[in-house]
Design a protein around this motif. Structure first.
Motif, PDB file in Angstrom:
ATOM      1  N   ARG A   1     -23.573  12.076 -23.027  1.00 38.67           N
ATOM      2  CA  ARG A   1     -22.335  11.322 -23.006  1.00 38.67           C
ATOM      3  C   ARG A   1     -22.342  10.136 -23.982  1.00 38.67           C
ATOM      4  O   ARG A   1     -23.267   9.339 -24.005  1.00 38.67           O
ATOM      5  N   LEU A   2     -21.301  10.055 -24.780  1.00 42.20           N
ATOM      6  CA  LEU A   2     -21.145   8.919 -25.697  1.00 42.20           C
ATOM      7  C   LEU A   2     -20.182   7.941 -25.061  1.00 42.20           C
ATOM      8  O   LEU A   2     -18.972   8.060 -25.196  1.00 42.20           O
ATOM      9  N   GLY A   3     -20.699   6.982 -24.334  1.00 44.71           N
ATOM     10  CA  GLY A   3     -19.859   6.024 -23.628  1.00 44.71           C
ATOM     11  C   GLY A   3     -19.537   4.827 -24.504  1.00 44.71           C
ATOM     12  O   GLY A   3     -19.910   4.770 -25.676  1.00 44.71           O
TER      13      GLY A   3
ATOM     14  N   MET B   1     -21.017   3.425 -28.124  1.00 43.85           N
ATOM     15  CA  MET B   1     -20.121   3.256 -29.268  1.00 43.85           C
ATOM     16  C   MET B   1     -20.375   1.942 -30.009  1.00 43.85           C
ATOM     17  O   MET B   1     -20.101   1.836 -31.195  1.00 43.85           O
TER      18      MET B   1
ATOM     19  N   THR C   1     -20.187   1.474 -34.049  1.00 46.59           N
ATOM     20  CA  THR C   1     -19.276   0.591 -34.774  1.00 46.59           C
ATOM     21  C   THR C   1     -20.052  -0.491 -35.541  1.00 46.59           C
ATOM     22  O   THR C   1     -19.676  -0.835 -36.651  1.00 46.59           O
TER      23      THR C   1
ATOM     24  N   LEU D   1     -20.112   5.260 -43.203  1.00 39.45           N
ATOM     25  CA  LEU D   1     -20.896   5.849 -42.122  1.00 39.45           C
ATOM     26  C   LEU D   1     -20.041   6.857 -41.390  1.00 39.45           C
ATOM     27  O   LEU D   1     -18.900   6.561 -41.017  1.00 39.45           O
TER      28      LEU D   1
ATOM     29  N   ASP E   1     -17.888  -5.734 -21.334  1.00 35.27           N
ATOM     30  CA  ASP E   1     -16.618  -5.065 -21.017  1.00 35.27           C
ATOM     31  C   ASP E   1     -16.772  -4.117 -19.829  1.00 35.27           C
ATOM     32  O   ASP E   1     -15.924  -4.081 -18.934  1.00 35.27           O
TER      33      ASP E   1
ATOM     34  N   ALA F   1     -17.329  -6.045 -16.596  1.00 34.53           N
ATOM     35  CA  ALA F   1     -16.113  -6.704 -16.098  1.00 34.53           C
ATOM     36  C   ALA F   1     -15.164  -5.721 -15.430  1.00 34.53           C
ATOM     37  O   ALA F   1     -14.248  -6.123 -14.720  1.00 34.53           O
ATOM     38  N   MET F   2     -15.373  -4.425 -15.670  1.00 33.66           N
ATOM     39  CA  MET F   2     -14.504  -3.433 -15.039  1.00 33.66           C
ATOM     40  C   MET F   2     -14.820  -3.266 -13.561  1.00 33.66           C
ATOM     41  O   MET F   2     -14.005  -2.751 -12.796  1.00 33.66           O
TER      42      MET F   2
ATOM     43  N   ALA G   1     -12.168   3.800 -35.387  1.00 36.42           N
ATOM     44  CA  ALA G   1     -12.966   3.240 -34.274  1.00 36.42           C
ATOM     45  C   ALA G   1     -13.208   1.746 -34.410  1.00 36.42           C
ATOM     46  O   ALA G   1     -13.482   1.072 -33.430  1.00 36.42           O
ATOM     47  N   LEU G   2     -13.128   1.220 -35.630  1.00 38.07           N
ATOM     48  CA  LEU G   2     -13.353  -0.216 -35.783  1.00 38.07           C
ATOM     49  C   LEU G   2     -12.077  -0.992 -35.443  1.00 38.07           C
ATOM     50  O   LEU G   2     -12.102  -2.183 -35.229  1.00 38.07           O
TER      51      LEU G   2
ATOM     52  N   ARG H   1     -10.218   1.046 -29.963  1.00 37.55           N
ATOM     53  CA  ARG H   1     -11.303   1.404 -29.070  1.00 37.55           C
ATOM     54  C   ARG H   1     -11.420   2.923 -28.853  1.00 37.55           C
ATOM     55  O   ARG H   1     -10.442   3.591 -28.530  1.00 37.55           O
ATOM     56  N   LEU H   2     -12.625   3.419 -29.026  1.00 38.84           N
ATOM     57  CA  LEU H   2     -12.883   4.838 -28.768  1.00 38.84           C
ATOM     58  C   LEU H   2     -13.539   4.955 -27.404  1.00 38.84           C
ATOM     59  O   LEU H   2     -14.741   4.840 -27.269  1.00 38.84           O
TER      60      LEU H   2
ATOM     61  N   SER I   1     -14.065   6.762 -23.389  1.00 35.98           N
ATOM     62  CA  SER I   1     -14.600   8.062 -22.989  1.00 35.98           C
ATOM     63  C   SER I   1     -13.494   9.113 -22.920  1.00 35.98           C
ATOM     64  O   SER I   1     -13.739  10.293 -23.154  1.00 35.98           O
TER      65      SER I   1
ATOM     66  N   MET J   1     -12.992  10.351 -26.335  1.00 41.42           N
ATOM     67  CA  MET J   1     -14.128  11.194 -26.722  1.00 41.42           C
ATOM     68  C   MET J   1     -13.928  12.652 -26.312  1.00 41.42           C
ATOM     69  O   MET J   1     -14.491  13.555 -26.931  1.00 41.42           O
TER      70      MET J   1
ATOM     71  N   PRO K   1     -15.219   7.209 -38.824  1.00 43.11           N
ATOM     72  CA  PRO K   1     -14.613   6.016 -38.216  1.00 43.11           C
ATOM     73  C   PRO K   1     -13.928   5.152 -39.274  1.00 43.11           C
ATOM     74  O   PRO K   1     -14.324   4.024 -39.527  1.00 43.11           O
TER      75      PRO K   1
ATOM     76  N   ASN L   1      -8.885  -4.242 -21.679  1.00 44.97           N
ATOM     77  CA  ASN L   1     -10.115  -4.484 -20.922  1.00 44.97           C
ATOM     78  C   ASN L   1      -9.742  -4.994 -19.529  1.00 44.97           C
ATOM     79  O   ASN L   1      -8.560  -5.212 -19.234  1.00 44.97           O
ATOM     80  N   ALA L   2     -10.766  -5.160 -18.701  1.00 45.30           N
ATOM     81  CA  ALA L   2     -10.520  -5.525 -17.307  1.00 45.30           C
ATOM     82  C   ALA L   2      -9.850  -6.889 -17.204  1.00 45.30           C
ATOM     83  O   ALA L   2      -8.961  -7.090 -16.371  1.00 45.30           O
TER      84      ALA L   2
ATOM     85  N   HIS M   1      -8.887   1.086 -19.428  1.00 46.09           N
ATOM     86  CA  HIS M   1      -9.886   0.061 -19.101  1.00 46.09           C
ATOM     87  C   HIS M   1      -9.262  -1.094 -18.320  1.00 46.09           C
ATOM     88  O   HIS M   1      -9.916  -1.717 -17.485  1.00 46.09           O
TER      89      HIS M   1
END
Lengths: 336, 336
Positions: free
Chosen positions: A69-71, A75, A79, A92, A277, A280-281, B65-66, B69-70, B72, B75, B96, B220-221, B247
């Motif tokens: 898994r790529l969480g 990531m 990045t 890249l 991040d 904080a979830m 991706a920069l 946000r990528l 899950s 993905m 990316p 985010n949260a 998220h």
């Protein structure tokens, strides 16, 4: 190239004549060379590229995303590596290739990139063999069983686990369990990060005179809930859990809650190698050992480019995760 | 190629002679051609590849991706596209690169891939222009403002939002808010998925005689907690929230809880375009409209390969998210 020439029974120069069409070659010889290229899986312009041995200024990060898994925490390595590459005028790209080295070798043969960053390194990793045997410049994020002399950067698991246990012991915890990830396949049982983190936990517990309790669970919330149940059943005196399985951490919190066990009042929870991040979830916000992904991605690119451009290799190889206090750790409950 | 020839004032054939070293060319002409190649950012073997016009059997998925946000859920598009490519004996790599099309164009010029899958498509997307002007085969996951005639697959936001509102209305909810993501930059204000989902919510509310309440928050949260606070302040009669910001959904749950508002007893929460894994990480487990990522990644590759290999293009272009009942939606609270 040498392989093509050897298999066709001709000189490298003759291969070059055919590939670049620079000198007439007899039809029979041409056929032998083209057959050799086909058998070895080369294509004409790939061979042309190899002969030209020019740079592409592209780096690839090899991540076995179909296997592992790529969480969002992983990531951050991608990045930061992409940013570092961009600053040095490299691109890249991410190659989601398996750990067995087969697809990686195919892509390397195409001559598409100047070097590779490997992620999710196994203790005995077929990809490293592929990189060495093809002479491809590379850097690992992670390491094999015996990485001395190999180019790697990694998390310092010993320092990370020690800091985590210092934090929990200072809060009075003595019954501490470690929850790691159940490997998605047998191959990942020898995943370097998992093996080293568990070993670090065992070693640190031993030095502290604590009993090392280690559980595994699947990399999702259901796995965490199951682990919480198992822990309450088998080790009801546990007052703290260190978890290196960020998606399961959410399940541990809710699994404990559903059994009437509150985090952090009854059990403290500390999530290792994760991001702020992600922490904080959760509710309560998790105390974490923060992944040094943004630094390691950058260091790995620096290490790779030191081989390509002769720049300086980074002096740091190992970075610990740093403690960030959230709401999920608290003084150990005094037992009645 | 034509550009190089034009700039150097020679024929394409002459460029080919220099690149492939197949015929003697005067030093002055050679110099002009090499200068033109350098100015236009071509490299010798890239030109060689273009001349040979061979296939690499590599597809790239372009994901900013920069900038964006990528997570899950995103993905799942990548991994399903990679699987689909692999079944057709293609490799899929992830680029990316930013949304401005600059780095994408540089990589395309290198002739490294046979085609591109675009993700996170903006209503007016510079990458689409780059793909069309370079004649690169591509398929979008997402779509521009006017995608008629362009190769795309996408989420059916109208059907998705309608199903979500049907579910909530059947539970008696009439005061329903929609929380979307605050764009990470001004550019992403015109992010197709966001614009279409908000428009679908407005349209569906209008048809139902409901007032459309729309909020934005960070991805985010902390953003979700803030949105929960704002909602309770500005719209205290709200009994249900539809969120497309996976998220942040975690923060909405904990933000409401910290104000004494329980999910789902007081407020129902439905998370749109997310995965079961993400939904299960929340407590209560979220009711979700599940992202069709595993289907759309596959359809996009099929659509791209229909251009490359002449296979059949998929007949389906739009797929809705499917409702999966969790624990976060319940009958509307009867108000005193």
């Amino acid at each position: 190239m040498r392989e093509v020439a050897e298999r066709a029974g001709v000189s490298i120069a003759t291969v070059s004549f055919v590939v670049n069409n620079t000198k007439p070659v007899s039809p029979a010889t041409r056929e032998r060379i083209e057959a050799a290229m086909a058998e070895l899986g080369f294509r004409r312009n790939v061979v042309a590229r190899a002969l030209a041995s020019r740079r592409t200024r592209i780096l690839a990060m090899a991540y076995p995303a179909l296997q592992h898994r790529l969480g969002s925490t992983a990531m951050s390595f991608v990045t930061s590596a992409a940013s570092a590459a961009s600053e040095r005028e490299y691109h890249l790209v991410l190659w989601p290739v398996d750990n067995d080295g087969v697809e990686l070798t195919e892509l390397i043969r195409q001559g598409l990139v100047d070097g590779i960053v490997l992620m999710e390194v196994l203790l005995d990793d077929a990809r490293v063999d592929a990189l060495i045997s093809t002479g491809t410049p590379y850097a690992m994020i992670g390491r094999t069983a015996d990485p001395a002399g190999l180019p790697y950067v990694d998390i310092d698991f010993d320092a990370t686990v020690d800091t985590a246990l210092d934090h929990l012991q200072s809060l009075g915890h003595r019954e501490i369990a470690f929850v790691s990830e159940r490997p998605p396949s047998e191959e990942f049982r020898a995943y370097g990060a998992k093996v080293r983190a568990e070993a670090a936990f065992r070693g640190s517990c031993e030095r502290r005179g604590l009993e090392p309790i280690i559980l595994e669970c699947a990399q999702n919330a259901a796995g965490g809930r199951k682990a919480a149940g198992e822990l309450l059943q088998a080790r009801p005196r546990t007052t703290a859990v260190v978890i290196m399985n960020e998606h399961a951490a959410f399940g541990v919190v809710s699994g404990l809650a559903r059994s009437g066990v509150r985090v952090p009042e009854d059990v403290s929870l500390l999530s290792v190698s994760t991001s702020s991040d992600m922490g904080a979830m959760a509710d309560p916000v998790l105390t974490i050992m923060r992944s040094p992904g943004i630094h390691l991605g950058r260091l790995a690119v620096q290490l790779l480019l030191s081989q390509l451009d002769g720049g300086e290799a980074p002096s740091t190889r190992l970075l610990p995760c740093e403690l960030h206090q959230g709401e999920s750790t608290a003084p150990a409950r005094v037992r009645g």
